[in-house]
Design a protein around this motif. Structure first.
Motif, PDB file in Angstrom:
ATOM      1  N   ASN A 169       0.694  -0.988  -0.425  1.00 39.98           N
ATOM      2  CA  ASN A 169       0.119   0.041   0.061  1.00 39.98           C
ATOM      3  C   ASN A 169       0.895   0.753  -0.156  1.00 39.98           C
ATOM      4  N   ARG A 170       2.089   1.083   0.708  1.00 42.63           N
ATOM      5  CA  ARG A 170       2.768   2.616   0.690  1.00 42.63           C
ATOM      6  C   ARG A 170       3.139   3.103  -0.858  1.00 42.63           C
ATOM      7  N   VAL A 175      -3.161   6.301  -1.654  1.00 39.44           N
ATOM      8  CA  VAL A 175      -2.977   5.880  -0.338  1.00 39.44           C
ATOM      9  C   VAL A 175      -2.045   6.980   0.369  1.00 39.44           C
ATOM     10  N   ILE A 260      -1.331   0.517   6.926  1.00 35.81           N
ATOM     11  CA  ILE A 260      -1.542   2.380   7.014  1.00 35.81           C
ATOM     12  C   ILE A 260      -2.494   2.767   8.178  1.00 35.81           C
TER      13      ILE A 260
END
Length: 469
Positions: A169-170, A175, A260
């Motif tokens: 997700n980085r 995001v 997250i």
């Protein structure tokens, strides 16, 4: 260029001062000598399931990033033909095949390794690779226990090599945009985040111990884990649900969402208090009889599930955890492995919720929406990125290697360690059945020797983290 590179490699290796545990030679990082246009030779360690994701990503980078997937390595040789065919079809070249990671690390032509092994191999494989002068991409959770995760951080720092943790997700633009929105006070001062992993999982069943399949190098697959007779329900993919080799759903999908949450809260530290509870719910306790056993259904991982039948699983399928930081900020985690409602404004099964003094924000996949105070319509949200070609953590890994700039990494070993520590700490609380006080500066529990024993493990020789590094 090739002769110059070989000369520099030999010079680096001859001046090395780091001994690789059990490999019998010395090495030193030569990250700085990979030029901006030179080919990067990569070895993929672990080629099943998530390993196939790695293979496809690196094959896609062949031309744009000058990457060659030179070696595929897995303890199960039954995978070799189908996985090498993927590489050949996508790149025109068949990779070398090897079942022993130690031989891969001895190969001086390999610049980097990508680790998609079971969790219990992440740390040892990473430390050995760093000591062999290889850059590392390692899957989440970064480590199987907290102590070895710290050793991975130390190995990365000592060698100066690029070590990326696969918290994907980085790399997502939306995001990252949501993180910036939160950090700039988009919903006011944050006081709590929730990480959700609601994934229905039926019983993975039971089986008797047996002989491992032909061409499956079971002893090496066990590696650092205690020796147990082979059992198919503890092996491929099912290893997730046993404490020797996996970390349950909290350490599986949960690590992504906990990352997250911690990222959004800007907590570059361990929590001060941890409490987790749960159990294995919804399955029959008695063995089924031949006339009433649930027919197997093939699911992700190329394994079967069997409805409500009895399961050998050790890790919980229902788990809640609460982390409290020194300043009082809360982080909640919840896994629901049975039938459940969804949460959030539009129904979230896997995602994150953030709560601030002026409203709340939700993230699901690669989209986010923010709500002001008690309003039901979002006042800010992500843009549609479905038509965009986003960079990946894999391309970021290669770019960081080539530049020699560790600051380019979107999830370096230290960041990956702090996020991976959260499910590991929660599982310790779950297993000892009580709230725990954690002394983050020492990475020990306060006056709790029983919990401290679960911060590490007894390693099976010769598969132990070499100390000193």
């Amino acid at each position: 260029m090739t002769k110059r590179r070989e000369f520099l490699k030999k010079t680096a290796f001859s001046s090395a001062g780091i001994t690789i545990g059990g490999l019998g030679f010395s090495a030193k990082s030569y990250a700085s000598i990979i030029g901006s246009n030179e080919r990067i030779n990569l070895a993929q360690i672990g080629i099943r399931n998530q390993g196939t994701v790695h293979i496809n990503n690196y094959c896609n980078l062949k031309d744009s990033h000058n990457v060659v997937l030179k070696v595929l390595c897995d303890t199960d040789e039954a995978l070799f033909d189908s996985k090498s065919r993927i590489v050949a079809d996508k790149t025109g070249t068949r990779p070398e095949l090897e079942w022993d990671i130690r031989k891969v690390l001895e190969n001086k032509e390999i610049d980097a390794v990508s680790m998609a092994t079971p969790n219990h191999w992440h740390a040892l494989g990473t430390v050995w690779a760093c000591q062999a002068g290889k850059h590392v991409y390692v899957e989440k959770p970064a480590s199987h226990n907290l102590w070895e995760g710290r050793k991975m951080v130390e190995a990365a720092q000592k060698t100066g090599l690029t070590v990326q943790v696969g918290l994907t997700n980085r790399a997502y633009n939306n995001v990252r945009e949501a993180m910036q929105f939160l950090h700039e006070g988009g919903i006011g001062k944050l006081y709590m985040a929730r990480a959700l992993t609601y994934k229905l999982r039926n019983s993975y069943g039971t089986a008797k111990d047996s002989k491992p399949p032909a061409n499956f190098h079971y002893d090496l697959w066990l590696g650092p884990a205690p020796y147990r007779p082979y059992n198919e329900k503890r092996s491929h993919y099912n290893w997730h649900w046993f404490w020797d080799t996996g970390n349950g759903d909290s350490g599986n999908t949960g690590t992504h969402q906990l990352d997250i949450a911690r990222w959004g809260l800007q907590k570059h530290e361990h929590p001060e208090t941890i409490y987790s509870m749960g159990g294995l719910y919804g399955f029959n306790q008695d063995e089924c009889q031949p006339d009433n056993c649930t027919p197997g259904t093939m699911v992700y991982g190329d394994v079967e599930t069997y409805g409500h039948d009895k399961s050998m699983q050790e890790t919980p399928n229902i788990q809640t955890a609460l982390f409290k930081y020194e300043d009082g900020t809360l982080l909640e985690y919840e896994a629901r492995g049975r039938y459940t409602n969804q949460e959030g404004s539009d129904g979230r099964e896997v995602g994150n919720l953030f709560y601030g003094s002026e409203g709340w924000l939700e993230i699901a996949g690669n989209s986010w929406r923010a709500f002001h105070q008690g309003e039901s319509q979002p006042f800010a949200s992500s843009k549609d990125s479905s038509s965009e070609q986003e960079a990946t953590l894999f391309s970021n890994f290669i770019e960081s290697i080539r530049s020699g700039n560790q600051k380019l990494l979107q999830c370096d070993m230290r960041e990956g360690f702090y996020s991976s520590a959260l499910p590991l700490l929660a599982n310790i609380s779950y297993r000892v059945k009580r709230e725990l006080k954690f002394m983050g500066d020492y990475e020990k529990f306060a006056n709790d020797s029983e919990a401290d024993t679960l911060l590490s493990r007894i390693y099976r020789e010769p598969y132990s983290i070499p100390i000193p590094l």
